[in-house]
Write a protein that holds these residues in place. Structure first.
Motif, PDB file in Angstrom:
ATOM      1  N   ALA A 225      15.020 -19.336  -3.799  1.00 40.35           N
ATOM      2  CA  ALA A 225      13.944 -18.661  -4.517  1.00 40.35           C
ATOM      3  C   ALA A 225      12.764 -18.405  -3.589  1.00 40.35           C
ATOM      4  O   ALA A 225      12.073 -17.392  -3.709  1.00 40.35           O
ATOM      5  CB  ALA A 225      13.520 -19.501  -5.720  1.00 40.35           C
ATOM      6  N   ARG A 226      12.553 -19.318  -2.648  1.00 39.81           N
ATOM      7  CA  ARG A 226      11.447 -19.142  -1.693  1.00 39.81           C
ATOM      8  C   ARG A 226      11.697 -17.928  -0.808  1.00 39.81           C
ATOM      9  O   ARG A 226      10.780 -17.154  -0.527  1.00 39.81           O
ATOM     10  CB  ARG A 226      11.298 -20.388  -0.829  1.00 39.81           C
ATOM     11  CG  ARG A 226      10.104 -20.340   0.111  1.00 39.81           C
ATOM     12  CD  ARG A 226       8.817 -20.544  -0.673  1.00 39.81           C
ATOM     13  NE  ARG A 226       7.647 -20.356   0.169  1.00 39.81           N
ATOM     14  CZ  ARG A 226       6.941 -19.226   0.222  1.00 39.81           C
ATOM     15  NH1 ARG A 226       7.290 -18.174  -0.478  1.00 39.81           N
ATOM     16  NH2 ARG A 226       5.882 -19.139   0.989  1.00 39.81           N
ATOM     17  N   SER A 227      12.946 -17.740  -0.361  1.00 40.58           N
ATOM     18  CA  SER A 227      13.271 -16.593   0.477  1.00 40.58           C
ATOM     19  C   SER A 227      13.087 -15.289  -0.292  1.00 40.58           C
ATOM     20  O   SER A 227      12.578 -14.300   0.236  1.00 40.58           O
ATOM     21  CB  SER A 227      14.706 -16.702   0.988  1.00 40.58           C
ATOM     22  OG  SER A 227      14.863 -17.797   1.867  1.00 40.58           O
ATOM     23  N   MET A 228      13.516 -15.289  -1.560  1.00 41.38           N
ATOM     24  CA  MET A 228      13.334 -14.083  -2.367  1.00 41.38           C
ATOM     25  C   MET A 228      11.858 -13.777  -2.589  1.00 41.38           C
ATOM     26  O   MET A 228      11.454 -12.613  -2.587  1.00 41.38           O
ATOM     27  CB  MET A 228      14.071 -14.248  -3.703  1.00 41.38           C
ATOM     28  CG  MET A 228      15.589 -14.196  -3.563  1.00 41.38           C
ATOM     29  SD  MET A 228      16.467 -14.144  -5.144  1.00 41.38           S
ATOM     30  CE  MET A 228      16.507 -15.892  -5.530  1.00 41.38           C
ATOM     31  N   ALA A 229      11.055 -14.818  -2.749  1.00 40.45           N
ATOM     32  CA  ALA A 229       9.616 -14.618  -2.935  1.00 40.45           C
ATOM     33  C   ALA A 229       8.973 -14.031  -1.683  1.00 40.45           C
ATOM     34  O   ALA A 229       8.014 -13.253  -1.771  1.00 40.45           O
ATOM     35  CB  ALA A 229       8.949 -15.940  -3.304  1.00 40.45           C
ATOM     36  N   LYS A 230       9.493 -14.381  -0.510  1.00 46.91           N
ATOM     37  CA  LYS A 230       8.967 -13.809   0.735  1.00 46.91           C
ATOM     38  C   LYS A 230       9.195 -12.302   0.766  1.00 46.91           C
ATOM     39  O   LYS A 230       8.347 -11.548   1.256  1.00 46.91           O
ATOM     40  CB  LYS A 230       9.632 -14.468   1.941  1.00 46.91           C
ATOM     41  CG  LYS A 230       9.211 -15.913   2.183  1.00 46.91           C
ATOM     42  CD  LYS A 230       9.927 -16.487   3.390  1.00 46.91           C
ATOM     43  CE  LYS A 230       9.509 -17.926   3.640  1.00 46.91           C
ATOM     44  NZ  LYS A 230      10.207 -18.520   4.819  1.00 46.91           N
ATOM     45  N   VAL A 231      10.351 -11.870   0.249  1.00 54.34           N
ATOM     46  CA  VAL A 231      10.659 -10.439   0.225  1.00 54.34           C
ATOM     47  C   VAL A 231       9.779  -9.717  -0.775  1.00 54.34           C
ATOM     48  O   VAL A 231       9.114  -8.723  -0.456  1.00 54.34           O
ATOM     49  CB  VAL A 231      12.147 -10.208  -0.095  1.00 54.34           C
ATOM     50  CG1 VAL A 231      12.429  -8.715  -0.272  1.00 54.34           C
ATOM     51  CG2 VAL A 231      13.026 -10.776   1.011  1.00 54.34           C
ATOM     52  N   THR A 232       9.757 -10.203  -1.994  1.00 55.50           N
ATOM     53  CA  THR A 232       9.012  -9.504  -3.047  1.00 55.50           C
ATOM     54  C   THR A 232       7.512  -9.577  -2.851  1.00 55.50           C
ATOM     55  O   THR A 232       6.776  -8.676  -3.257  1.00 55.50           O
ATOM     56  CB  THR A 232       9.377 -10.085  -4.427  1.00 55.50           C
ATOM     57  OG1 THR A 232       9.087 -11.492  -4.438  1.00 55.50           O
ATOM     58  CG2 THR A 232      10.856  -9.867  -4.720  1.00 55.50           C
TER      59      THR A 232
ATOM     60  N   GLY B  51      11.677   4.637   1.231  1.00 53.42           N
ATOM     61  CA  GLY B  51      10.240   4.803   1.204  1.00 53.42           C
ATOM     62  C   GLY B  51       9.693   4.795  -0.211  1.00 53.42           C
ATOM     63  O   GLY B  51      10.208   5.492  -1.096  1.00 53.42           O
ATOM     64  N   GLY B  52       8.661   4.014  -0.452  1.00 53.48           N
ATOM     65  CA  GLY B  52       8.041   3.942  -1.757  1.00 53.48           C
ATOM     66  C   GLY B  52       8.742   3.016  -2.737  1.00 53.48           C
ATOM     67  O   GLY B  52       8.232   2.776  -3.842  1.00 53.48           O
ATOM     68  N   GLU B  53       9.912   2.489  -2.367  1.00 55.42           N
ATOM     69  CA  GLU B  53      10.636   1.587  -3.257  1.00 55.42           C
ATOM     70  C   GLU B  53      10.015   0.195  -3.212  1.00 55.42           C
ATOM     71  O   GLU B  53       9.731  -0.338  -2.136  1.00 55.42           O
ATOM     72  CB  GLU B  53      12.104   1.512  -2.833  1.00 55.42           C
ATOM     73  CG  GLU B  53      12.972   0.654  -3.745  1.00 55.42           C
ATOM     74  CD  GLU B  53      14.420   0.630  -3.287  1.00 55.42           C
ATOM     75  OE1 GLU B  53      15.308   0.379  -4.115  1.00 55.42           O
ATOM     76  OE2 GLU B  53      14.664   0.875  -2.074  1.00 55.42           O
ATOM     77  N   SER B  54       9.790  -0.386  -4.359  1.00 54.10           N
ATOM     78  CA  SER B  54       9.189  -1.718  -4.394  1.00 54.10           C
ATOM     79  C   SER B  54      10.182  -2.749  -3.876  1.00 54.10           C
ATOM     80  O   SER B  54      11.397  -2.625  -4.119  1.00 54.10           O
ATOM     81  CB  SER B  54       8.766  -2.088  -5.810  1.00 54.10           C
ATOM     82  OG  SER B  54       9.886  -2.382  -6.614  1.00 54.10           O
ATOM     83  N   PRO B  55       9.703  -3.781  -3.164  1.00 55.18           N
ATOM     84  CA  PRO B  55      10.611  -4.820  -2.658  1.00 55.18           C
ATOM     85  C   PRO B  55      11.390  -5.503  -3.775  1.00 55.18           C
ATOM     86  O   PRO B  55      12.562  -5.838  -3.595  1.00 55.18           O
ATOM     87  CB  PRO B  55       9.663  -5.804  -1.962  1.00 55.18           C
ATOM     88  CG  PRO B  55       8.456  -5.003  -1.614  1.00 55.18           C
ATOM     89  CD  PRO B  55       8.309  -3.995  -2.714  1.00 55.18           C
ATOM     90  N   ALA B  56      10.742  -5.708  -4.931  1.00 57.45           N
ATOM     91  CA  ALA B  56      11.432  -6.377  -6.040  1.00 57.45           C
ATOM     92  C   ALA B  56      12.612  -5.546  -6.540  1.00 57.45           C
ATOM     93  O   ALA B  56      13.697  -6.079  -6.810  1.00 57.45           O
ATOM     94  CB  ALA B  56      10.453  -6.644  -7.177  1.00 57.45           C
ATOM     95  N   ARG B  57      12.403  -4.231  -6.651  1.00 54.07           N
ATOM     96  CA  ARG B  57      13.496  -3.372  -7.122  1.00 54.07           C
ATOM     97  C   ARG B  57      14.605  -3.300  -6.091  1.00 54.07           C
ATOM     98  O   ARG B  57      15.794  -3.323  -6.440  1.00 54.07           O
ATOM     99  CB  ARG B  57      12.958  -1.977  -7.409  1.00 54.07           C
ATOM    100  CG  ARG B  57      14.030  -1.023  -7.916  1.00 54.07           C
ATOM    101  CD  ARG B  57      13.460   0.271  -8.419  1.00 54.07           C
ATOM    102  NE  ARG B  57      14.509   1.156  -8.906  1.00 54.07           N
ATOM    103  CZ  ARG B  57      14.273   2.303  -9.508  1.00 54.07           C
ATOM    104  NH1 ARG B  57      13.031   2.721  -9.718  1.00 54.07           N
ATOM    105  NH2 ARG B  57      15.285   3.055  -9.905  1.00 54.07           N
TER     106      ARG B  57
END
Length: 315
Positions: A219-226, A249-255
């Motif tokens: 979860a920590r690694s995913m949080a670094k991305v988002t 381009g323009g795509e959110s890290p979470a998506r």
């Protein structure tokens, strides 16, 4: 000292995973498991020394040999030195001696990991997590207790009074870059039991994100991305190596993350929770006895070989 491979029999392996080590100690070299046994002569303390080591030295050694590929947020790091071995190709050296083991004391992602078991200690300073412990194949059986006890004694000089560590009881497999399948049989925390640690039950059951190579994306690694945090690039490279498409381009890290994980074959696995052990640290017995535990001490866990927990995986 014998360097011949020591392989437990099927019966001995069944005993090991049910909490009876029978003199065996597991070792890891380049992520590959091996065994040592007390019948080889045991651990000779006069040959070894425990010293503080730098972050880069510890990171190189641990990520090269430990079965977990990630690196924790380290606070204190200690290395086991073989004062009699001659350095060979690929060996790391510290103070002119071969580095044959390491302990990493780190800060967990959630402060409650420390404040629940040690309510009277200042988290990240007086209380820490023992996040990594690894010894080379060359180290005889019983070297773990020597390394951890000496490391905690030195950590006490830095103000550490309480240490929490977790043993993952779930067996896992992962595939290395070279295609080698590495199996971790799951751990009961026998080394912590040998050190007289307090068993404080399980951590919270949770869902894990298991990548196609068998490793876990925390979860920590995913949080670094988002969240665009430091270390994001390393996580993205890891996912790209497994086939994840580039972020547009323009795509959110979470998506992007939500789309690429199922696309590369990541799965969710239900984990029953790790086994929690508590160790007190201090320069004297009196200092160690003053550390108050916020969780009751329970009987050490054991299980029958046919009842070992297995992760429940869902798509």
């Amino acid at each position: 000292m014998s360097r011949r491979p020591v392989v437990p029999s099927n019966g001995e392996l069944r005993a090991i995973v049910s909490g009876e080590p029978r003199g065996f100690a597991q070792r890891w070299t380049y992520g590959v498991p091996g065994w040592r046994h007390t019948s080889e002569g045991g651990f000779r303390r006069t040959r070894y020394e425990v010293v503080g080591i730098g972050e880069e030295t510890a990171r190189t050694y641990v990520t090269r040999h430990h079965y977990l590929s990630g690196w924790p947020a380290s606070i204190h790091r200690y290395g086991l030195l073989d004062t009699e071995a001659e350095p060979g190709p690929g060996d790391q050296t510290v103070q002119g001696h071969v580095l044959v083991g390491a302990v990493v004391l780190a800060s967990p992602m959630n402060e409650r990991v420390l404040t629940r078991p040690f309510p009277g200690l200042v988290p990240y300073r007086e209380s820490v997590e023992l996040a990594r412990l690894v010894l080379a194949q060359s180290v005889p059986a019983n070297g773990e207790t020597f390394l951890v006890s000496r490391a905690l004694r030195q950590a006490a000089d830095q103000g550490v009074r309480g240490v929490v560590s977790f043993a993952d009881p779930v067996a896992r497999q992962r595939v290395t870059e070279g295609g080698v399948i590495i199996g971790s049989p799951g751990h009961l925390g026998i080394v912590y039991q040998a050190l007289g640690a307090h068993f404080a039950g399980r951590s919270t059951a949770r869902s894990l994100c298991v990548l196609p190579d068998g490793s876990v994306l925390s979860a920590r690694s995913m949080a670094k991305v988002t969240g665009g945090e430091v270390g994001r690039e390393a996580v993205v490279r890891r996912l790209r190596a497994l086939g994840a498409r580039p972020q547009s381009g323009g795509e959110s890290p979470a998506r992007w993350l939500a789309e690429v994980l199922p696309a590369i074959g990541a799965q969710r696995a239900r984990h029953p929770g790790n086994l929690r052990y508590l160790l007190t640290a201090g320069r004297t017995r009196s200092e160690r006895s003053r550390t108050v535990l916020g969780m009751p001490s329970l009987p050490y866990p054991k299980w029958a070989a046919d009842r070992r927990p297995k992760p429940r995986t869902t798509l």
